[in-house]
Structures are given as C-alpha cells and as structure tokens.
Design a protein around this motif. Sequence first.
Motif, PDB file in Angstrom:
ATOM      1  N   LEU A  38       0.825  -1.201   0.000  1.00  0.00           N
ATOM      2  CA  LEU A  38       0.000   0.000   0.000  1.00  0.00           C
ATOM      3  C   LEU A  38       0.861   1.253   0.000  1.00  0.00           C
ATOM      4  O   LEU A  38       0.544   2.248   0.623  1.00  0.00           O
ATOM      5  CB  LEU A  38      -0.915  -0.015   1.225  1.00  0.00           C
ATOM      6  N   SER A  39       1.950   1.220  -0.715  1.00  0.00           N
ATOM      7  CA  SER A  39       2.918   2.308  -0.732  1.00  0.00           C
ATOM      8  C   SER A  39       2.302   3.587  -1.278  1.00  0.00           C
ATOM      9  O   SER A  39       1.507   3.574  -2.208  1.00  0.00           O
ATOM     10  CB  SER A  39       4.115   1.905  -1.595  1.00  0.00           C
ATOM     11  N   SER A  40       2.692   4.713  -0.693  1.00  0.00           N
ATOM     12  CA  SER A  40       2.200   6.006  -1.160  1.00  0.00           C
ATOM     13  C   SER A  40       3.144   6.652  -2.170  1.00  0.00           C
ATOM     14  O   SER A  40       2.893   7.758  -2.631  1.00  0.00           O
ATOM     15  CB  SER A  40       1.982   6.939   0.027  1.00  0.00           C
ATOM     16  N   THR A  41       4.237   5.990  -2.493  1.00  0.00           N
ATOM     17  CA  THR A  41       5.157   6.563  -3.469  1.00  0.00           C
ATOM     18  C   THR A  41       4.569   6.405  -4.871  1.00  0.00           C
ATOM     19  O   THR A  41       3.976   5.380  -5.190  1.00  0.00           O
ATOM     20  CB  THR A  41       6.536   5.875  -3.416  1.00  0.00           C
ATOM     21  N   PRO A  42       4.704   7.415  -5.714  1.00  0.00           N
ATOM     22  CA  PRO A  42       4.144   7.329  -7.066  1.00  0.00           C
ATOM     23  C   PRO A  42       4.845   6.253  -7.900  1.00  0.00           C
ATOM     24  O   PRO A  42       6.033   6.000  -7.732  1.00  0.00           O
ATOM     25  CB  PRO A  42       4.388   8.718  -7.656  1.00  0.00           C
ATOM     26  N   LYS A  43       4.071   5.625  -8.781  1.00  0.00           N
ATOM     27  CA  LYS A  43       4.622   4.579  -9.641  1.00  0.00           C
ATOM     28  C   LYS A  43       5.392   5.173 -10.816  1.00  0.00           C
ATOM     29  O   LYS A  43       6.281   4.548 -11.361  1.00  0.00           O
ATOM     30  CB  LYS A  43       3.505   3.681 -10.161  1.00  0.00           C
ATOM     31  N   ARG A  44       5.017   6.377 -11.220  1.00  0.00           N
ATOM     32  CA  ARG A  44       5.687   7.014 -12.351  1.00  0.00           C
ATOM     33  C   ARG A  44       6.165   8.397 -11.933  1.00  0.00           C
ATOM     34  O   ARG A  44       5.602   9.029 -11.057  1.00  0.00           O
ATOM     35  CB  ARG A  44       4.723   7.150 -13.526  1.00  0.00           C
ATOM     36  N   LYS A  45       7.197   8.871 -12.589  1.00  0.00           N
ATOM     37  CA  LYS A  45       7.746  10.189 -12.317  1.00  0.00           C
ATOM     38  C   LYS A  45       7.795  10.980 -13.615  1.00  0.00           C
ATOM     39  O   LYS A  45       8.169  10.455 -14.654  1.00  0.00           O
ATOM     40  CB  LYS A  45       9.156  10.027 -11.763  1.00  0.00           C
ATOM     41  N   THR A  46       7.421  12.258 -13.560  1.00  0.00           N
ATOM     42  CA  THR A  46       7.471  13.106 -14.743  1.00  0.00           C
ATOM     43  C   THR A  46       8.919  13.409 -15.084  1.00  0.00           C
ATOM     44  O   THR A  46       9.686  13.822 -14.209  1.00  0.00           O
ATOM     45  CB  THR A  46       6.720  14.426 -14.485  1.00  0.00           C
ATOM     46  N   PRO A  47       9.312  13.215 -16.336  1.00  0.00           N
ATOM     47  CA  PRO A  47      10.686  13.554 -16.729  1.00  0.00           C
ATOM     48  C   PRO A  47      10.961  15.041 -16.492  1.00  0.00           C
ATOM     49  O   PRO A  47      10.085  15.885 -16.674  1.00  0.00           O
ATOM     50  CB  PRO A  47      10.728  13.227 -18.220  1.00  0.00           C
ATOM     51  N   ALA A  48      12.171  15.366 -16.087  1.00  0.00           N
ATOM     52  CA  ALA A  48      12.539  16.740 -15.729  1.00  0.00           C
ATOM     53  C   ALA A  48      12.274  17.724 -16.865  1.00  0.00           C
ATOM     54  O   ALA A  48      11.843  18.850 -16.626  1.00  0.00           O
ATOM     55  CB  ALA A  48      14.007  16.793 -15.311  1.00  0.00           C
ATOM     56  N   HIS A  49      12.494  17.312 -18.120  1.00  0.00           N
ATOM     57  CA  HIS A  49      12.316  18.256 -19.232  1.00  0.00           C
ATOM     58  C   HIS A  49      10.835  18.555 -19.521  1.00  0.00           C
ATOM     59  O   HIS A  49      10.518  19.488 -20.248  1.00  0.00           O
ATOM     60  CB  HIS A  49      13.010  17.725 -20.495  1.00  0.00           C
ATOM     61  N   LEU A  50       9.904  17.790 -18.922  1.00  0.00           N
ATOM     62  CA  LEU A  50       8.474  18.031 -19.140  1.00  0.00           C
ATOM     63  C   LEU A  50       7.803  18.780 -17.984  1.00  0.00           C
ATOM     64  O   LEU A  50       6.684  19.250 -18.128  1.00  0.00           O
ATOM     65  CB  LEU A  50       7.745  16.699 -19.344  1.00  0.00           C
ATOM     66  N   ILE A  51       8.497  18.909 -16.854  1.00  0.00           N
ATOM     67  CA  ILE A  51       7.895  19.566 -15.694  1.00  0.00           C
ATOM     68  C   ILE A  51       7.605  21.025 -16.021  1.00  0.00           C
ATOM     69  O   ILE A  51       8.457  21.750 -16.517  1.00  0.00           O
ATOM     70  CB  ILE A  51       8.828  19.447 -14.464  1.00  0.00           C
TER      71      ILE A  51
END
Length: 74
Positions: A38-51
């Motif tokens: 039940l982890s609260s860490t996101p499964k995906r991360k936005t690439p730095a160049h798209l933030i």
Amino acid sequence: MLKSYDVTIEGDRIKWLGEKPKVRATRAIIVIEEESLLSSTPKRKTPAHLIGQGKTLGDIVSPIVDQEDWECLK
C-alpha cells in the motif's frame, strides 16, 4: 467448493466482516495484504524536461456560460 470470506485477524482472534461459514471446523488459506503493498510513493515520475510544460484542461478551456448564469449552482 471454495468460497471466500472477509475477516480481520488480531492475534489469534478472527472477526467476520460479513457472512460466516456454516461449519464448526474447516481448513483455510490466508492471504495477507502487507503494508508495503500500500505504498504512497508514485509509480511514475514526470521527466525533468516536461515539468511545467503541460496545462490542465481548466487552464485551456473557459466555460461558455458564466457561473452566475448556472441555475444548478444557486
């Protein structure tokens, strides 16, 4: 025939959360849901160049009718 039941187990006590089986003694297989699943860490991360490059639909589209004219909001 196999049938599933919803229970909580605290120590050696079983609390039935719904229907109880109509047997005095039986054999059971218990599947444990571990906290780590039940982890609260996101499964995906936005690439730095798209933030900061995307916009939400609310930022792009404005309503055709003003909020003051919406009867459902009154």
